[in-house]
Design a protein around this motif. Structure first.
Motif, PDB file in Angstrom:
ATOM      1  N   MET A 151      53.080  47.668  43.013  1.00 40.75           N
ATOM      2  CA  MET A 151      52.728  47.190  43.000  1.00 40.75           C
ATOM      3  C   MET A 151      51.398  47.361  41.946  1.00 40.75           C
ATOM      4  SD  MET A 151      50.760  44.297  45.278  1.00 40.75           S
ATOM      5  CE  MET A 151      49.149  44.034  45.443  1.00 40.75           C
ATOM      6  N   TRP A 152      50.885  49.033  42.386  1.00 38.91           N
ATOM      7  CA  TRP A 152      49.553  49.311  41.776  1.00 38.91           C
ATOM      8  C   TRP A 152      49.631  49.735  40.958  1.00 38.91           C
ATOM      9  CZ3 TRP A 152      45.936  47.682  43.815  1.00 38.91           C
ATOM     10  CH2 TRP A 152      46.256  47.367  45.776  1.00 38.91           C
ATOM     11  N   ARG A 153      50.949  49.627  40.168  1.00 37.50           N
ATOM     12  CA  ARG A 153      51.239  50.790  38.569  1.00 37.50           C
ATOM     13  C   ARG A 153      51.596  49.141  37.819  1.00 37.50           C
ATOM     14  NH1 ARG A 153      56.721  54.217  40.342  1.00 37.50           N
ATOM     15  NH2 ARG A 153      55.501  56.629  40.933  1.00 37.50           N
ATOM     16  N   ASN A 154      51.650  47.891  38.128  1.00 32.29           N
ATOM     17  CA  ASN A 154      51.688  47.208  37.536  1.00 32.29           C
ATOM     18  C   ASN A 154      49.848  46.661  36.829  1.00 32.29           C
ATOM     19  OD1 ASN A 154      51.395  44.715  36.695  1.00 32.29           O
ATOM     20  ND2 ASN A 154      52.694  43.362  38.123  1.00 32.29           N
ATOM     21  N   ARG A 155      49.614  46.683  35.602  1.00 35.20           N
ATOM     22  CA  ARG A 155      48.036  46.874  34.529  1.00 35.20           C
ATOM     23  C   ARG A 155      47.458  45.581  35.166  1.00 35.20           C
ATOM     24  NH1 ARG A 155      48.079  45.267  29.878  1.00 35.20           N
ATOM     25  NH2 ARG A 155      45.998  46.651  29.016  1.00 35.20           N
ATOM     26  N   ASN A 156      48.423  44.423  34.949  1.00 38.39           N
ATOM     27  CA  ASN A 156      47.989  42.881  34.744  1.00 38.39           C
ATOM     28  C   ASN A 156      47.465  43.526  37.103  1.00 38.39           C
ATOM     29  OD1 ASN A 156      48.480  42.031  32.345  1.00 38.39           O
ATOM     30  ND2 ASN A 156      50.582  41.842  33.475  1.00 38.39           N
ATOM     31  N   ILE A 157      47.603  43.615  37.250  1.00 40.05           N
ATOM     32  CA  ILE A 157      47.351  43.351  38.906  1.00 40.05           C
ATOM     33  C   ILE A 157      45.583  43.751  38.969  1.00 40.05           C
ATOM     34  CG2 ILE A 157      46.975  44.196  41.537  1.00 40.05           C
ATOM     35  CD1 ILE A 157      50.321  43.432  41.039  1.00 40.05           C
ATOM     36  N   TRP A 158      45.159  44.961  38.200  1.00 42.88           N
ATOM     37  CA  TRP A 158      44.417  46.270  38.623  1.00 42.88           C
ATOM     38  C   TRP A 158      42.939  45.014  37.346  1.00 42.88           C
ATOM     39  CZ3 TRP A 158      42.347  49.461  41.168  1.00 42.88           C
ATOM     40  CH2 TRP A 158      43.808  50.230  41.781  1.00 42.88           C
ATOM     41  N   ILE A 159      43.664  44.570  36.229  1.00 42.83           N
ATOM     42  CA  ILE A 159      43.290  43.896  34.987  1.00 42.83           C
ATOM     43  C   ILE A 159      42.005  42.668  36.282  1.00 42.83           C
ATOM     44  CG2 ILE A 159      43.195  42.788  33.389  1.00 42.83           C
ATOM     45  CD1 ILE A 159      44.331  44.282  31.982  1.00 42.83           C
ATOM     46  N   ILE A 160      43.197  41.829  36.726  1.00 41.99           N
ATOM     47  CA  ILE A 160      42.985  40.161  37.069  1.00 41.99           C
ATOM     48  C   ILE A 160      41.681  41.172  38.372  1.00 41.99           C
ATOM     49  CG2 ILE A 160      43.336  38.879  38.954  1.00 41.99           C
ATOM     50  CD1 ILE A 160      45.893  38.707  37.800  1.00 41.99           C
ATOM     51  N   LEU A 161      42.326  41.982  39.360  1.00 48.67           N
ATOM     52  CA  LEU A 161      40.975  42.561  40.415  1.00 48.67           C
ATOM     53  C   LEU A 161      39.873  42.672  39.743  1.00 48.67           C
ATOM     54  CD1 LEU A 161      43.692  44.334  43.046  1.00 48.67           C
ATOM     55  CD2 LEU A 161      42.302  41.796  42.770  1.00 48.67           C
ATOM     56  N   VAL A 162      39.747  43.810  38.780  1.00 50.38           N
ATOM     57  CA  VAL A 162      38.689  44.820  37.980  1.00 50.38           C
ATOM     58  C   VAL A 162      37.275  42.915  37.595  1.00 50.38           C
ATOM     59  CG1 VAL A 162      37.796  46.594  36.408  1.00 50.38           C
ATOM     60  CG2 VAL A 162      39.509  46.819  37.450  1.00 50.38           C
ATOM     61  N   GLY A 163      38.504  42.173  36.268  1.00 49.31           N
ATOM     62  CA  GLY A 163      37.700  40.647  35.714  1.00 49.31           C
ATOM     63  C   GLY A 163      37.342  40.332  36.586  1.00 49.31           C
ATOM     64  N   GLU A 164      37.703  40.013  38.077  1.00 49.24           N
ATOM     65  CA  GLU A 164      37.125  39.475  39.089  1.00 49.24           C
ATOM     66  C   GLU A 164      35.848  39.875  39.614  1.00 49.24           C
ATOM     67  OE1 GLU A 164      36.244  35.976  42.029  1.00 49.24           O
ATOM     68  OE2 GLU A 164      37.957  36.575  40.166  1.00 49.24           O
ATOM     69  N   MET A 165      35.887  41.194  39.711  1.00 50.09           N
ATOM     70  CA  MET A 165      35.055  41.880  40.798  1.00 50.09           C
ATOM     71  C   MET A 165      33.456  41.743  39.582  1.00 50.09           C
ATOM     72  SD  MET A 165      33.187  43.844  42.286  1.00 50.09           S
ATOM     73  CE  MET A 165      34.497  45.129  43.401  1.00 50.09           C
ATOM     74  N   VAL A 166      33.827  41.877  38.162  1.00 49.76           N
ATOM     75  CA  VAL A 166      32.668  42.155  37.385  1.00 49.76           C
ATOM     76  C   VAL A 166      32.225  40.709  37.376  1.00 49.76           C
ATOM     77  CG1 VAL A 166      32.060  41.675  34.725  1.00 49.76           C
ATOM     78  CG2 VAL A 166      33.415  44.285  36.009  1.00 49.76           C
ATOM     79  N   ALA A 167      33.612  39.439  37.401  1.00 48.21           N
ATOM     80  CA  ALA A 167      33.084  37.888  36.931  1.00 48.21           C
ATOM     81  C   ALA A 167      31.947  37.141  38.273  1.00 48.21           C
ATOM     82  CB  ALA A 167      33.627  37.183  37.091  1.00 48.21           C
ATOM     83  N   GLY A 168      32.813  37.855  39.253  1.00 49.15           N
ATOM     84  CA  GLY A 168      32.307  37.715  40.532  1.00 49.15           C
ATOM     85  C   GLY A 168      30.543  38.079  40.786  1.00 49.15           C
ATOM     86  N   LEU A 169      30.003  38.981  40.428  1.00 50.37           N
ATOM     87  CA  LEU A 169      28.673  39.379  39.863  1.00 50.37           C
ATOM     88  C   LEU A 169      27.845  38.752  39.118  1.00 50.37           C
ATOM     89  CD1 LEU A 169      28.770  43.474  39.595  1.00 50.37           C
ATOM     90  CD2 LEU A 169      28.597  42.517  41.585  1.00 50.37           C
ATOM     91  N   GLY A 170      28.500  38.471  38.183  1.00 56.75           N
ATOM     92  CA  GLY A 170      27.469  37.350  36.874  1.00 56.75           C
ATOM     93  C   GLY A 170      27.598  36.075  38.024  1.00 56.75           C
ATOM     94  N   LEU A 171      28.687  35.793  38.739  1.00 56.70           N
ATOM     95  CA  LEU A 171      28.330  34.374  39.456  1.00 56.70           C
ATOM     96  C   LEU A 171      27.663  34.079  40.251  1.00 56.70           C
ATOM     97  CD1 LEU A 171      30.030  31.862  39.615  1.00 56.70           C
ATOM     98  CD2 LEU A 171      31.087  32.722  41.448  1.00 56.70           C
TER      99      LEU A 171
END
Length: 406
Positions: free
Chosen positions: A1-21
């Motif tokens: 699971m942790w080798r899935n780059r899409n998972i990291w992209i979604i999680l990091v994106g959520e972190m950054v967007a959540g800060l702005g939200l």
């Protein structure tokens, strides 16, 4: 699971967007406290955006199912950036109407973005990892809420409200970059997948979801169950503002978000282990009752300790409840209908948010917070008992075998 780059992209994106939200949300609350004295009028302003999302919900579901998920994520993400411009104009002019325009535009963008994201997760994560991924995703969203609200508080001390919204624009821009890096394999075309599911010939949009829901009673029951926490969640920001006024403490806002957020993360982490010992039915109904308990505890709102304990109970309950419910939706609802289903779910939640917001605003003005939370607690407890009885009568089994995408 942790080798899935899409998972990291979604999680990091959520972190950054959540800060702005959350920087934007704190800015909204601060702006309304300065400009709007009535809790009911605050509720009206917040509900306008929800109403816009409600109207666009059917179109969003259809578009998501007929389009590439990445395309929908990119366009709606860009729309969130543009919407912040309206709030910058509101700050410059001091006009509530520009804030209303901001509320409408950002909710419209969210109406497309979040169902598309929910429909994307099952496409990039193995089914066995869905509970873990949902818990991680919600935890990241919660961490971003804690950090975002804390940062917003610090920024308001040293800088102006305008700074918060510029930070939001930067965060949403970063989200766009992360979304561009997503690699989503959607498999067969939408039409090919839909053709495998029996559906009425003369139907469209949400009307196609209802016959499918009848085939999956566990999904329907879980969908109805998720309405229980919305009594608390829908009035959350109004309650936080009211508590800070009752206790005459601006610091309580940050403390409440922190305690609730940390408890949510603990719950979302713990539910993976709880699920090994408890049945899905037990998890949903026990933690629905915990939400009612948290509401009753707020009757003692003068006590900071009990207030923070209440939000801790709420956070832990939601952290266990929502990842479990989301797994049922993602596994048992056919993937060809995910876009319309999650849009329908979001639309249903917006209806509840509208009702709860306006009701809470009126209650806070008329009867006060303490009586309101008692009424909400009785309703939550009553609905939990009612749904449990209905589930037993109709012999609905939430632990039924996973439905394959037909």
């Amino acid at each position: 699971m942790w080798r899935n780059r899409n998972i990291w992209i979604i999680l990091v994106g959520e972190m950054v967007a959540g800060l702005g939200l959350w920087m934007g949300i704190i800015g909204n609350l601060e702006f309304m406290q300065e400009k709007v004295p009535s809790d009911f009028v605050k509720a009206l302003i917040m509900s306008v955006g929800l109403l816009a999302g409600l109207v666009a919900g059917p179109l969003a579901g259809k578009v998501i199912d007929q389009s590439r998920k990445k395309t929908v994520l990119l366009i709606s993400g860009f729309g969130r950036m543009v919407s912040v411009v309206f709030m910058l104009i509101a700050l410059e002019t001091g006009s509530i109407w520009w804030m209303v325009a901001f509320m409408i535009s950002i909710q419209l963008a969210a109406t497309f973005y979040f169902p598309a994201l929910q429909a994307t997760i099952p496409l990039v994560v193995n089914e066995d990892d869905l509970l873990t991924m949902n818990g991680l995703h919600m935890n990241v969203a919660t961490i971003s809420r804690i950090i975002g609200t804390a940062l917003a508080g610090v920024m308001l001390v040293y800088w102006s409200l305008v700074t918060l919204y510029w930070a939001s624009i930067i965060a949403y821009g970063a989200l766009l970059l992360f979304t561009m890096m997503l690699q989503i394999n959607e498999g067969d075309s939408i039409k090919d997948r839909e053709a495998k599911v029996k559906r009425p010939a003369k139907s469209g949009g949400f009307m196609e979801v209802f016959p499918v829901l009848k085939l999956y009673p566990a999904v329907t029951m879980t969908l109805v169950m998720t309405l229980i926490p919305l009594l608390f969640i829908g009035s959350f920001n109004l309650i936080v503002i009211n508590i800070s006024e009752i206790q005459d403490s601006t610091a309580m806002k940050g403390l409440i978000y922190t305690f609730e957020g940390v408890a949510f993360m603990v719950g979302a982490f713990a539910v993976k282990y709880i699920a090994k010992k408890w049945k899905t039915t037990t998890i949903l109904f026990v933690f629905a009752m915990f939400v009612a308990v948290a509401e009753f505890m707020l009757f003692f709102v003068e006590s900071q300790v009990i207030t923070l304990a209440s939000f801790t109970v709420l956070g832990f309950a939601l952290g266990c409840f929502f990842p479990t419910a989301m797994v049922i939706f993602q596994k048992q609802m056919p993937k060809a209908y995910h876009g319309r289903f999650f849009s329908f779910r979001n639309m249903l939640e917006r209806v509840m948010f509208q009702v709860v917001l306006l009701t809470a605003g009126a209650f806070l003005d008329i009867i006060g917070l303490q009586l309101m939370v008692v009424i909400f607690g009785v309703i939550s407890l009553g609905l939990t008992a009612l749904f449990f009885i209905q589930m037993k009568r109709r012999n609905i089994i939430l632990e039924q075998p996973t439905a394959e995408s037909i």
